[in-house]
Design an enzyme around this catalytic site. Structure first.
Site, mmCIF file in Angstrom:
data_model
loop_
_atom_site.group_PDB
_atom_site.id
_atom_site.type_symbol
_atom_site.label_atom_id
_atom_site.label_comp_id
_atom_site.label_asym_id
_atom_site.label_seq_id
_atom_site.Cartn_x
_atom_site.Cartn_y
_atom_site.Cartn_z
ATOM 1 N N TYR A 158 -31.524 40.988 14.870
ATOM 2 C CA TYR A 158 -31.897 40.972 16.291
ATOM 3 C C TYR A 158 -30.666 41.192 17.166
ATOM 4 C CZ TYR A 158 -34.112 39.187 20.601
ATOM 5 O OH TYR A 158 -34.612 39.035 21.869
ATOM 6 N N LYS A 162 -29.897 44.606 19.450
ATOM 7 C CA LYS A 162 -29.796 44.548 20.910
ATOM 8 C C LYS A 162 -28.410 44.991 21.392
ATOM 9 C CE LYS A 162 -33.895 42.975 22.191
ATOM 10 N NZ LYS A 162 -34.801 43.719 23.083
ATOM 11 N N PHE A 204 -42.735 22.599 19.928
ATOM 12 C CA PHE A 204 -42.768 21.184 20.340
ATOM 13 C C PHE A 204 -44.085 20.858 21.047
ATOM 14 C CE2 PHE A 204 -37.895 20.150 20.648
ATOM 15 C CZ PHE A 204 -37.773 20.410 19.297
ATOM 16 N N ASP A 219 -28.986 17.963 14.425
ATOM 17 C CA ASP A 219 -29.011 16.626 15.048
ATOM 18 C C ASP A 219 -29.552 16.689 16.478
ATOM 19 O OD1 ASP A 219 -26.984 17.785 16.502
ATOM 20 O OD2 ASP A 219 -25.408 16.425 15.835
ATOM 21 N N ARG A 224 -29.907 24.471 25.048
ATOM 22 C CA ARG A 224 -30.522 25.692 25.569
ATOM 23 C C ARG A 224 -30.851 25.413 27.033
ATOM 24 N NH1 ARG A 224 -29.046 26.792 21.177
ATOM 25 N NH2 ARG A 224 -30.064 28.049 19.568
ATOM 26 N N ASP A 284 -27.490 29.106 14.027
ATOM 27 C CA ASP A 284 -28.181 28.640 15.239
ATOM 28 C C ASP A 284 -27.117 28.343 16.313
ATOM 29 O OD1 ASP A 284 -31.190 27.132 15.590
ATOM 30 O OD2 ASP A 284 -29.629 26.565 17.015
#
Ligand code: UDP
Length: 333
Positions: A158, A162, A204, A219, A224, A284
């Site tokens: 990705y 981009k 979520f 953790d 974000r 991440d």
């Protein structure tokens, strides 16, 4: 008959092509363009998009849908003033499952969309991403930061597609003099996200609505910042109509950790869910927050919808899709 916005000189209605027009953000952009008097052609292969997102436009004389993969040659028999290139998987789960399509739409798809814009003499906007900054070493992220991307990691398909798309866009601007715009979209949420899309907001909310454990990765200290879809498409629209060739970040600078976000979702849904911790996916990003100084200055844009309000609308949408019983949750409008 809708009142279409007309080009001032030719008096013809303005015409827009939106690739990925049946996707989450693409369909919101289509709605905004129709509301502002454009005729709109949406092109989508429905790989991650859905006709449900555009079903309400059936019969609208200003709207046309073409079911096509944008990596194939794009032929249109009508004039086009604006090409908005949004087609791409955008959820880490999606692009991990379909990495080659992700690379192809960012590279070959961008080539086709730029070719269409060049042929039609149209202005072109690329939907780029905060992912081009990778796991950023500079915080918050300004547009002049070049990023910290692992090209061979699982997110590389990705991020690099981009980054390639940005480079190709600038090459078409410099060599072919195509009028181009690049928006770097930070985390965005709202109605029309898929419940199973894997991104943290629908994940979520879906878990909270079902009173299931909220799966925080790592953790939960990674950050974000979440922008509501209506704010986002307004920013994209202003950028297209501006004179700004340089990339512009569009996102909400209000930053939070994923643990804080989990508790906010539990609070708003009044869920009985508890937080559980799962392994952090590879690469991440640890932190992410846009510097929106450029958007503020050049576009006079800033996000307006507070997280609580945007989340409530998203929860209502996802609730209507699931029919889940959320325990004590009261419906708020
Ligand atoms: N995340 C999480 N639980 C989930 C899904 C995501 O804790 O069920 C985390 C993920 O690890 C990342 C953040 O939420 O740190 C945002 O993830 P998302 O997939 O929405 O998009 P990203 O910003 O990573 O592209």
């Amino acid at each position: 008959m809708a009142a279409f916005k007309r080009d001032r000189l030719s008096k013809k209605p303005l015409s827009s092509v939106v690739t990925g027009g049946a996707g989450f953000l693409g369909s919101h952009l289509v709605d905004l363009l129709l509301a502002r008097g454009h005729r709109v052609i949406a092109i989508d292969n429905l790989l991650t998009g859905s006709v449900d997102n555009i079903a309400h436009l059936a019969g609208d004389p200003g709207f046309r849908f073409i079911h096509q993969d944008v990596t194939e040659f794009l032929f249109l028999d009508t004039p086009v003033d604006y090409v908005w290139h949004l087609a791409s998987p955008a959820s880490p789960i999606d692009y991990l499952e379909i990495p080659i399509q992700t690379l192809k739409v960012g590279s070959i798809g961008t080539h086709k969309a730029l070719g269409l814009a060049k042929h039609k003499g149209a202005r072109f906007l690329l939907a780029s991403t905060s992912e081009i900054y990778g796991d950023p070493l500079v915080h918050p992220q300004r547009e002049d930061y070049w990023g910290n991307v692992n090209p061979i990691g699982p997110r590389g398909c990705y991020d690099e597609s981009k980054r390639f798309a940005e480079a190709l866009t600038m090459a078409y601007h410099r060599e072919h003099k195509v009028e181009t715009r690049i928006v770097r979209i930070f985390n965005t949420y709202g109605p029309r996200m898929r419940l199973n899309d894997g991104r943290v907001v629908p994940a979520f909310i879906g878990q909270a609505l079902a009173n299931k454990p909220i799966t925080v990765f790592g953790d939960g200290s990674q950050t974000r910042s979440f922008c509501y879809c209506a704010d986002l498409v307004e920013g994209i629209y202003r950028l297209m109509m501006s004179l700004t060739v340089e990339p512009v970040n569009i996102g909400n600078p209000k930053e939070m950790t994923m643990i804080e976000f989990a508790h906010e979702v539990i609070r708003i849904t009044q869920s009985r869910s508890k937080v559980v911790f799962k392994p952090l996916p590879q690469d991440d990003p640890r932190q992410r927050r846009p510097d929106i100084g450029r958007a503020r200055e050049l576009l006079k844009w800033k996000p307006r919808v507070p997280l609580s309000r945007g989340l409530q609308r998203t929860i209502d949408y996802l609730f209507s899709r699931t029919g889940s019983n959320c325990g004590k949750r009261k419906r708020q409008k």
